[in-house]
Motif scaffolding. Structure first.
Motif, PDB file in Angstrom:
ATOM      1  N   GLU A  76     -69.256 -67.285 -29.218  1.00 48.78           N
ATOM      2  CA  GLU A  76     -69.310 -68.282 -29.884  1.00 48.78           C
ATOM      3  C   GLU A  76     -71.274 -67.682 -30.171  1.00 48.78           C
ATOM      4  O   GLU A  76     -70.995 -67.510 -32.116  1.00 48.78           O
ATOM      5  CB  GLU A  76     -68.877 -69.187 -30.099  1.00 48.78           C
ATOM      6  N   LYS A  77     -72.084 -67.531 -29.743  1.00 49.79           N
ATOM      7  CA  LYS A  77     -73.317 -66.489 -29.999  1.00 49.79           C
ATOM      8  C   LYS A  77     -72.933 -65.778 -31.007  1.00 49.79           C
ATOM      9  O   LYS A  77     -73.976 -65.526 -32.198  1.00 49.79           O
ATOM     10  CB  LYS A  77     -74.620 -67.232 -29.195  1.00 49.79           C
ATOM     11  N   ARG A  78     -72.304 -64.581 -30.180  1.00 47.36           N
ATOM     12  CA  ARG A  78     -72.389 -63.172 -31.263  1.00 47.36           C
ATOM     13  C   ARG A  78     -71.697 -63.518 -32.285  1.00 47.36           C
ATOM     14  O   ARG A  78     -71.063 -62.988 -33.396  1.00 47.36           O
ATOM     15  CB  ARG A  78     -71.963 -62.447 -30.070  1.00 47.36           C
ATOM     16  N   HIS A  79     -70.370 -64.857 -32.423  1.00 44.82           N
ATOM     17  CA  HIS A  79     -69.487 -64.534 -33.542  1.00 44.82           C
ATOM     18  C   HIS A  79     -69.533 -66.014 -33.731  1.00 44.82           C
ATOM     19  O   HIS A  79     -68.693 -66.699 -33.534  1.00 44.82           O
ATOM     20  CB  HIS A  79     -67.832 -63.889 -33.538  1.00 44.82           C
ATOM     21  N   PRO A  80     -70.303 -66.266 -34.389  1.00 45.51           N
ATOM     22  CA  PRO A  80     -71.071 -67.856 -35.242  1.00 45.51           C
ATOM     23  C   PRO A  80     -69.586 -67.947 -35.893  1.00 45.51           C
ATOM     24  O   PRO A  80     -69.695 -69.134 -36.284  1.00 45.51           O
ATOM     25  CB  PRO A  80     -72.576 -67.311 -36.382  1.00 45.51           C
ATOM     26  N   ASP A  81     -69.352 -67.281 -36.626  1.00 41.43           N
ATOM     27  CA  ASP A  81     -67.832 -67.773 -37.113  1.00 41.43           C
ATOM     28  C   ASP A  81     -66.934 -68.134 -36.992  1.00 41.43           C
ATOM     29  O   ASP A  81     -65.389 -68.375 -36.906  1.00 41.43           O
ATOM     30  CB  ASP A  81     -68.110 -66.158 -38.578  1.00 41.43           C
ATOM     31  N   ILE A  82     -67.056 -67.400 -35.709  1.00 40.38           N
ATOM     32  CA  ILE A  82     -65.127 -68.369 -34.777  1.00 40.38           C
ATOM     33  C   ILE A  82     -65.430 -69.764 -33.588  1.00 40.38           C
ATOM     34  O   ILE A  82     -66.918 -69.594 -32.877  1.00 40.38           O
ATOM     35  CB  ILE A  82     -65.178 -66.419 -34.813  1.00 40.38           C
ATOM     36  N   ASP A  83     -64.761 -70.514 -33.317  1.00 36.02           N
ATOM     37  CA  ASP A  83     -64.689 -71.673 -32.614  1.00 36.02           C
ATOM     38  C   ASP A  83     -63.928 -71.569 -31.376  1.00 36.02           C
ATOM     39  O   ASP A  83     -62.059 -71.665 -31.735  1.00 36.02           O
ATOM     40  CB  ASP A  83     -64.463 -72.504 -33.588  1.00 36.02           C
ATOM     41  N   VAL A  84     -64.283 -71.444 -30.318  1.00 30.46           N
ATOM     42  CA  VAL A  84     -63.036 -70.858 -29.316  1.00 30.46           C
ATOM     43  C   VAL A  84     -62.691 -72.256 -28.796  1.00 30.46           C
ATOM     44  O   VAL A  84     -63.947 -73.323 -28.247  1.00 30.46           O
ATOM     45  CB  VAL A  84     -63.273 -69.957 -28.762  1.00 30.46           C
ATOM     46  N   VAL A  85     -61.845 -73.199 -28.639  1.00 31.60           N
ATOM     47  CA  VAL A  85     -61.915 -74.401 -28.044  1.00 31.60           C
ATOM     48  C   VAL A  85     -60.922 -73.454 -26.813  1.00 31.60           C
ATOM     49  O   VAL A  85     -59.192 -73.718 -26.680  1.00 31.60           O
ATOM     50  CB  VAL A  85     -60.904 -75.226 -28.865  1.00 31.60           C
ATOM     51  N   ALA A  86     -61.259 -74.026 -25.782  1.00 30.67           N
ATOM     52  CA  ALA A  86     -60.559 -73.451 -24.767  1.00 30.67           C
ATOM     53  C   ALA A  86     -59.255 -74.987 -23.929  1.00 30.67           C
ATOM     54  O   ALA A  86     -60.258 -75.789 -23.587  1.00 30.67           O
ATOM     55  CB  ALA A  86     -61.656 -72.805 -23.649  1.00 30.67           C
ATOM     56  N   HIS A  87     -58.704 -74.379 -23.155  1.00 28.48           N
ATOM     57  CA  HIS A  87     -58.271 -75.728 -22.210  1.00 28.48           C
ATOM     58  C   HIS A  87     -58.129 -75.075 -20.934  1.00 28.48           C
ATOM     59  O   HIS A  87     -57.769 -74.133 -21.007  1.00 28.48           O
ATOM     60  CB  HIS A  87     -56.641 -75.916 -23.025  1.00 28.48           C
ATOM     61  N   ASP A  88     -57.951 -75.992 -19.736  1.00 27.80           N
ATOM     62  CA  ASP A  88     -57.715 -75.537 -18.571  1.00 27.80           C
ATOM     63  C   ASP A  88     -56.713 -75.634 -18.165  1.00 27.80           C
ATOM     64  O   ASP A  88     -55.841 -76.344 -18.596  1.00 27.80           O
ATOM     65  CB  ASP A  88     -59.481 -76.333 -17.769  1.00 27.80           C
ATOM     66  N   ALA A  89     -56.127 -74.997 -16.568  1.00 24.33           N
ATOM     67  CA  ALA A  89     -55.203 -75.292 -16.195  1.00 24.33           C
ATOM     68  C   ALA A  89     -55.038 -74.095 -15.061  1.00 24.33           C
ATOM     69  O   ALA A  89     -55.478 -73.069 -14.601  1.00 24.33           O
ATOM     70  CB  ALA A  89     -54.140 -74.950 -17.032  1.00 24.33           C
ATOM     71  N   PHE A  90     -54.605 -74.588 -14.367  1.00 23.15           N
ATOM     72  CA  PHE A  90     -54.155 -73.400 -12.703  1.00 23.15           C
ATOM     73  C   PHE A  90     -53.343 -74.057 -12.048  1.00 23.15           C
ATOM     74  O   PHE A  90     -53.417 -75.513 -11.214  1.00 23.15           O
ATOM     75  CB  PHE A  90     -55.823 -73.842 -12.064  1.00 23.15           C
ATOM     76  N   PRO A  91     -52.480 -73.847 -11.784  1.00 22.82           N
ATOM     77  CA  PRO A  91     -52.316 -72.048 -12.233  1.00 22.82           C
ATOM     78  C   PRO A  91     -52.723 -72.257 -13.976  1.00 22.82           C
ATOM     79  O   PRO A  91     -52.288 -73.188 -14.399  1.00 22.82           O
ATOM     80  CB  PRO A  91     -50.701 -71.251 -11.813  1.00 22.82           C
ATOM     81  N   CYS A  92     -52.593 -70.386 -14.321  1.00 25.43           N
ATOM     82  CA  CYS A  92     -52.001 -71.091 -15.742  1.00 25.43           C
ATOM     83  C   CYS A  92     -51.658 -71.322 -16.420  1.00 25.43           C
ATOM     84  O   CYS A  92     -51.455 -70.899 -17.594  1.00 25.43           O
ATOM     85  CB  CYS A  92     -53.052 -69.193 -16.050  1.00 25.43           C
ATOM     86  N   GLN A  93     -50.176 -70.598 -15.866  1.00 26.58           N
ATOM     87  CA  GLN A  93     -48.888 -70.960 -16.865  1.00 26.58           C
ATOM     88  C   GLN A  93     -48.569 -71.870 -15.848  1.00 26.58           C
ATOM     89  O   GLN A  93     -47.878 -71.513 -14.467  1.00 26.58           O
ATOM     90  CB  GLN A  93     -48.733 -69.500 -17.201  1.00 26.58           C
ATOM     91  N   ASP A  94     -47.627 -72.711 -16.213  1.00 27.68           N
ATOM     92  CA  ASP A  94     -46.311 -73.573 -15.396  1.00 27.68           C
ATOM     93  C   ASP A  94     -44.599 -73.412 -15.992  1.00 27.68           C
ATOM     94  O   ASP A  94     -45.022 -73.644 -16.819  1.00 27.68           O
ATOM     95  CB  ASP A  94     -46.465 -75.811 -15.310  1.00 27.68           C
ATOM     96  N   PRO A  95     -44.428 -72.180 -14.944  1.00 28.83           N
ATOM     97  CA  PRO A  95     -43.237 -71.916 -15.391  1.00 28.83           C
ATOM     98  C   PRO A  95     -42.016 -73.274 -16.002  1.00 28.83           C
ATOM     99  O   PRO A  95     -41.044 -73.547 -16.995  1.00 28.83           O
ATOM    100  CB  PRO A  95     -42.397 -71.579 -14.601  1.00 28.83           C
ATOM    101  N   LYS A  96     -42.013 -74.530 -15.692  1.00 25.02           N
ATOM    102  CA  LYS A  96     -41.575 -75.708 -15.981  1.00 25.02           C
ATOM    103  C   LYS A  96     -41.455 -76.285 -17.713  1.00 25.02           C
ATOM    104  O   LYS A  96     -40.623 -76.899 -17.674  1.00 25.02           O
ATOM    105  CB  LYS A  96     -41.952 -77.052 -14.668  1.00 25.02           C
ATOM    106  N   THR A  97     -42.777 -75.902 -17.517  1.00 26.61           N
ATOM    107  CA  THR A  97     -43.441 -76.146 -19.458  1.00 26.61           C
ATOM    108  C   THR A  97     -43.279 -75.562 -19.912  1.00 26.61           C
ATOM    109  O   THR A  97     -43.388 -75.531 -21.548  1.00 26.61           O
ATOM    110  CB  THR A  97     -45.171 -77.023 -18.850  1.00 26.61           C
TER     111      THR A  97
END
Length: 447
Positions: free
Chosen positions: A62-83
């Motif tokens: 974001e410092k390198r690209h001040p025109d982009i806002d990254v909103v990150a969502h957490d999880a582990f595992p990264c993908q739940d096949p059930k959802t």
């Protein structure tokens, strides 16, 4: 099927599974002068080191690209096949979202992925990524995703037990007949030692049957994806070998219906000679299960024909704006696709935090980027890389085969086949394969 710890440091440090709770959002927030993107697969708070790496890298981006806002969502595992499907269908998936290799065709078929073809020339690293990995995210000539990591299956074995059993730890088995012989000798050590362990529950038995079938030169479905091809001499060879090790040799122990954690516990406690897995199991065995890096080695898949490969990458939601697509590709370049840098490639940072560096992961890049990545990795290696050289050398001559279509449904069918062979001495292998073939044909016919 996913491997156990695709992301290096999360696997090394040990993380309990958390449910995906994030909501997507397809507004690019252009009114603020910034392009906003939501992304997933952020390490959870319980993985403090990995979480810190990720946040550090997002802040730098974001410092390198001040025109982009990254909103990150957490999880582990990264993908739940059930959802996973429900999030896609409900518009809750992040703008830039994590996928397994086996998800690609399905996501495209249900029209939930943006066509990245017009934009990939803006991704600096795209042309340096291994072609076979790029092809996984290419459907009908269009590019729908960017690969991030990969894995291939091999034979993990305990060098200390090999020595005790009179086996040469520098010459691991290369055929299934040699695996059987080695397993018998290791089991002969007594004291509850198991020569070879295999999974047979929670779809993991079907996953391993597939890997073993590939190694024998067989396949699960026909090239056109319309018919089962398990009821074959190669399929029977897989099951006969398991049957004979279990019931004739008594080299697989009496406890069956195992899953991956069971095999890891046995290996970590020094009671297991061999099992099939990807290299990312190694730090789990050391960090969580009590093994020592010096004792754990990995060899290529026995059989010499092929190995099962898998991995992950990112796709972009179909509702993403052109600005969001461009921002997402820039983010991927920064986070994952810069050789020797970023969340997965900053080997010096990983080493400082006692994360394993030097495991035999499949190479993502080609040419000069690959050379740089390997150079930085070698300079920071903190594991006994010699224990993995046989695996690397052997993989060079194997066919790399991804999982079959409708993998989880097919694995569920094959689970029953493997579990029957390992729990019933009189299991009818021919009948089991014939019945499984019919069920798989039904799955394929339904699409």
């Amino acid at each position: 099927m996913r491997s156990t710890g695709i992301r290096r440091t999360v696997a090394a440090l040990g993380v309990s599974a958390l449910a995906l709770t994030a909501c997507g959002g397809n507004t690019d927030d252009s009114a603020s002068g910034k392009t906003r993107i939501t992304v997933n697969c952020m390490p959870p708070k319980s993985a403090k080191v990995d979480r810190g790496f990720f946040e550090e890298d997002v802040a730098a981006f974001e410092k390198r690209h001040p025109d982009i806002d990254v909103v990150a969502h957490d999880a582990f595992p990264c993908q739940d096949p059930k959802t996973f499907d429900a999030k896609l269908a409900g518009g809750q998936m992040e703008d830039v979202f994590y996928t397994y290799f086996t998800d690609v065709r399905h996501v495209v078929d249900i029209n939930q992925a943006a066509d990245l073809t017009p934009y990939v020339n803006e991704l600096k690293s795209y042309g340096t990524i291994q072609q076979q990995l790029r092809d996984i995210y290419t459907v009908d000539g269009k590019i729908y995703g960017i690969p991030r990591t990969g894995y291939s299956m091999g034979l993990i074995y305990n060098r200390a037990l090999f020595e005790k059993a009179g086996l040469d730890p520098d010459r691991p088995p290369t055929t299934w007949a040699e695996v059987r012989t080695a397993a018998r000798k290791i089991a002969g050590l007594g004291g509850g030692t198991v020569g070879y362990a295999d999974y047979s529950a929670q779809n993991q038995g079907g996953w391993h049957f597939t890997a073993e079938l590939y190694s024998q030169g067989g396949d699960v479905v026909s090239p056109d994806g319309k018919k089962a091809t398990v009821d074959t001499p190669e399929g029977r060879a897989v099951l006969q070998t398991l049957h004979d090790m279990r019931w004739t040799d008594d080299s697989m122990g009496s406890k069956q219906l195992l899953v991956i954690n069971d095999a890891q516990q046995l290996m970590g406690s020094g009671k297991l000679g061999m099992y099939l897995a990807a290299p990312d199991n190694i730090p789990i065995l050391v960090k969580e299960k009590g093994a020592a890096y010096e004792d754990i080695a990995i060899a290529p898949m026995p059989g010499g024909r092929a190995t099962l490969v898998g991995g992950d990458g990112y796709m972009v939601g179909r509702k993403a704006s052109p600005a969001q697509i461009r921002a997402g590709l820039k983010w991927l370049d920064h986070m994952f696709l810069t050789p020797g840098d970023g969340f997965l490639g900053d080997y010096a940072r990983a080493k400082r935090h006692d994360a394993p560096v030097g495991l035999p992961e499949p190479r993502l890049f080609t040419g000069a980027p690959d050379a740089k990545d390997q150079q930085v990795k070698k300079a920071n290696a903190n594991v006994p890389v010699g224990n993995y050289q046989t695996f690397l050398d052997g993989n060079a001559s194997l066919d790399m085969k991804i999982e079959p279509p409708h993998a989880q449904q097919i694995y569920s069918v094959l689970d029953g086949v493997v579990s029957a062979v390992l729990t019933k001495e009189d299991a009818d292998i021919d009948r089991l394969l014939k019945d499984a073939s019919g069920k798989i044909d039904g799955i394929l016919a339904r699409g």
